[in-house]
Design a protein around this motif. Structure first.
Motif, PDB file in Angstrom:
ATOM      1  N   THR A   3       0.850  -1.191   0.000  1.00 31.94           N
ATOM      2  CA  THR A   3       0.000   0.000   0.000  1.00 31.94           C
ATOM      3  C   THR A   3       0.882   1.236   0.000  1.00 31.94           C
ATOM      4  OG1 THR A   3      -1.811  -1.124   1.121  1.00 31.94           O
ATOM      5  CG2 THR A   3      -1.789   1.276   1.253  1.00 31.94           C
ATOM      6  N   CYS A   4       0.598   2.117  -0.932  1.00 34.29           N
ATOM      7  CA  CYS A   4       1.292   3.399  -1.013  1.00 34.29           C
ATOM      8  C   CYS A   4       0.444   4.436  -0.281  1.00 34.29           C
ATOM      9  CB  CYS A   4       1.473   3.794  -2.478  1.00 34.29           C
ATOM     10  SG  CYS A   4       2.358   5.353  -2.697  1.00 34.29           S
ATOM     11  N   HIS A  36      -7.510   1.919  -5.535  1.00 32.21           N
ATOM     12  CA  HIS A  36      -7.370   3.220  -4.855  1.00 32.21           C
ATOM     13  C   HIS A  36      -8.331   3.253  -3.691  1.00 32.21           C
ATOM     14  CE1 HIS A  36      -6.432   7.372  -4.211  1.00 32.21           C
ATOM     15  NE2 HIS A  36      -5.608   7.343  -5.253  1.00 32.21           N
ATOM     16  N   HIS A  37      -7.850   3.730  -2.541  1.00 33.91           N
ATOM     17  CA  HIS A  37      -8.661   3.796  -1.328  1.00 33.91           C
ATOM     18  C   HIS A  37      -9.223   5.197  -1.081  1.00 33.91           C
ATOM     19  CE1 HIS A  37      -7.097  -0.170  -0.687  1.00 33.91           C
ATOM     20  NE2 HIS A  37      -5.867   0.295  -0.673  1.00 33.91           N
ATOM     21  N   GLY A  38      -8.986   6.104  -2.008  1.00 34.11           N
ATOM     22  CA  GLY A  38      -9.556   7.436  -1.919  1.00 34.11           C
ATOM     23  C   GLY A  38      -8.627   8.476  -1.317  1.00 34.11           C
ATOM     24  N   LEU A  51      -4.539  13.481   2.352  1.00 31.71           N
ATOM     25  CA  LEU A  51      -3.972  12.136   2.374  1.00 31.71           C
ATOM     26  C   LEU A  51      -4.621  11.278   1.294  1.00 31.71           C
ATOM     27  CD1 LEU A  51      -4.223  11.574   6.234  1.00 31.71           C
ATOM     28  CD2 LEU A  51      -2.214  12.374   4.958  1.00 31.71           C
ATOM     29  N   ALA A  52      -3.889  10.267   0.855  1.00 31.05           N
ATOM     30  CA  ALA A  52      -4.430   9.298  -0.101  1.00 31.05           C
ATOM     31  C   ALA A  52      -3.691   7.984   0.077  1.00 31.05           C
ATOM     32  CB  ALA A  52      -4.261   9.800  -1.529  1.00 31.05           C
ATOM     33  N   SER A  53      -4.329   6.902  -0.345  1.00 35.07           N
ATOM     34  CA  SER A  53      -3.641   5.613  -0.349  1.00 35.07           C
ATOM     35  C   SER A  53      -4.217   4.728  -1.436  1.00 35.07           C
ATOM     36  CB  SER A  53      -3.724   4.929   1.015  1.00 35.07           C
ATOM     37  OG  SER A  53      -5.050   4.591   1.332  1.00 35.07           O
ATOM     38  N   PHE A  54      -3.361   3.844  -1.932  1.00 38.01           N
ATOM     39  CA  PHE A  54      -3.783   2.855  -2.917  1.00 38.01           C
ATOM     40  C   PHE A  54      -2.897   1.627  -2.774  1.00 38.01           C
ATOM     41  CE2 PHE A  54      -0.923   5.838  -5.050  1.00 38.01           C
ATOM     42  CZ  PHE A  54       0.036   5.003  -5.611  1.00 38.01           C
ATOM     43  N   SER A  55      -3.406   0.492  -3.217  1.00 36.66           N
ATOM     44  CA  SER A  55      -2.693  -0.776  -3.056  1.00 36.66           C
ATOM     45  C   SER A  55      -2.529  -1.498  -4.381  1.00 36.66           C
ATOM     46  CB  SER A  55      -3.465  -1.700  -2.099  1.00 36.66           C
ATOM     47  OG  SER A  55      -3.543  -1.139  -0.812  1.00 36.66           O
ATOM     48  N   PHE A  56      -1.482  -2.319  -4.424  1.00 34.56           N
ATOM     49  CA  PHE A  56      -1.222  -3.233  -5.527  1.00 34.56           C
ATOM     50  C   PHE A  56      -0.930  -4.599  -4.933  1.00 34.56           C
ATOM     51  CE2 PHE A  56      -0.766   0.669  -7.823  1.00 34.56           C
ATOM     52  CZ  PHE A  56      -1.164   0.352  -9.114  1.00 34.56           C
ATOM     53  N   PRO A  57      -1.173  -5.657  -5.689  1.00 30.27           N
ATOM     54  CA  PRO A  57      -0.961  -7.001  -5.156  1.00 30.27           C
ATOM     55  C   PRO A  57       0.482  -7.268  -4.712  1.00 30.27           C
ATOM     56  CG  PRO A  57      -2.192  -7.106  -7.207  1.00 30.27           C
ATOM     57  CD  PRO A  57      -1.752  -5.684  -7.028  1.00 30.27           C
ATOM     58  N   SER A  58       1.450  -6.566  -5.332  1.00 30.74           N
ATOM     59  CA  SER A  58       2.860  -6.791  -5.011  1.00 30.74           C
ATOM     60  C   SER A  58       3.676  -5.558  -5.402  1.00 30.74           C
ATOM     61  CB  SER A  58       3.390  -8.001  -5.777  1.00 30.74           C
ATOM     62  OG  SER A  58       3.388  -7.721  -7.171  1.00 30.74           O
ATOM     63  N   LEU A  59       4.915  -5.524  -4.949  1.00 33.03           N
ATOM     64  CA  LEU A  59       5.813  -4.439  -5.355  1.00 33.03           C
ATOM     65  C   LEU A  59       6.061  -4.502  -6.856  1.00 33.03           C
ATOM     66  CD1 LEU A  59       7.531  -2.033  -4.622  1.00 33.03           C
ATOM     67  CD2 LEU A  59       9.391  -3.604  -4.029  1.00 33.03           C
ATOM     68  N   SER A  94       5.064   6.916   1.140  1.00 32.41           N
ATOM     69  CA  SER A  94       5.554   5.833   1.992  1.00 32.41           C
ATOM     70  C   SER A  94       4.860   4.550   1.583  1.00 32.41           C
ATOM     71  CB  SER A  94       5.244   6.113   3.468  1.00 32.41           C
ATOM     72  OG  SER A  94       5.834   7.317   3.893  1.00 32.41           O
ATOM     73  N   PHE A  95       5.522   3.423   1.814  1.00 25.73           N
ATOM     74  CA  PHE A  95       4.966   2.125   1.452  1.00 25.73           C
ATOM     75  C   PHE A  95       4.800   1.262   2.694  1.00 25.73           C
ATOM     76  CE2 PHE A  95       6.960   3.770  -2.309  1.00 25.73           C
ATOM     77  CZ  PHE A  95       6.020   3.505  -3.288  1.00 25.73           C
TER      78      PHE A  95
END
Length: 101
Positions: A3-4, A36-38, A51-59, A94-95
């Protein structure tokens, strides 16, 4: 999963522009394989933090997104929108990796 997490220093006089910018990236991250988590926008009182965050299955998947975003015309348009509006001054990235039960 990775998650970024993004912390932006926004221009309080350009929150509408920043919100438009954020909505562009929500769609683009999702289009390019992420979730994307918004965005969290300043609300009460004087604040210049969003603030914002989003995720990917892997690096590796995140790195593929970065590569695709570098040449995607819609991503380039979103970057140009920021250059035109200057709706944020800077950001930190940040990750994290989630821990589940």
């Amino acid at each position: 999963m990775i998650t970024c997490f993004l912390r932006y220093e926004v221009d309080p006089d350009k929150l509408a522009d920043f919100e438009q910018y954020g909505k562009m990236w929500i769609r683009l991250v999702n289009k390019l394989g992420g979730t994307h988590h918004g965005y969290l926008m300043p609300s009460e009182g004087a604040s210049d933090v969003a603030l914002a965050s989003f995720s990917f299955p892997s690096l590796a998947a995140y790195e593929q997104y970065r590569k695709a975003a570098a040449t995607d015309p819609d991503c380039q348009a979103a970057l140009a929108f920021h250059e035109k509006t200057k709706c944020f001054r800077r950001y930190e990235r940040s990750f994290f990796r989630p821990v589940f039960e």
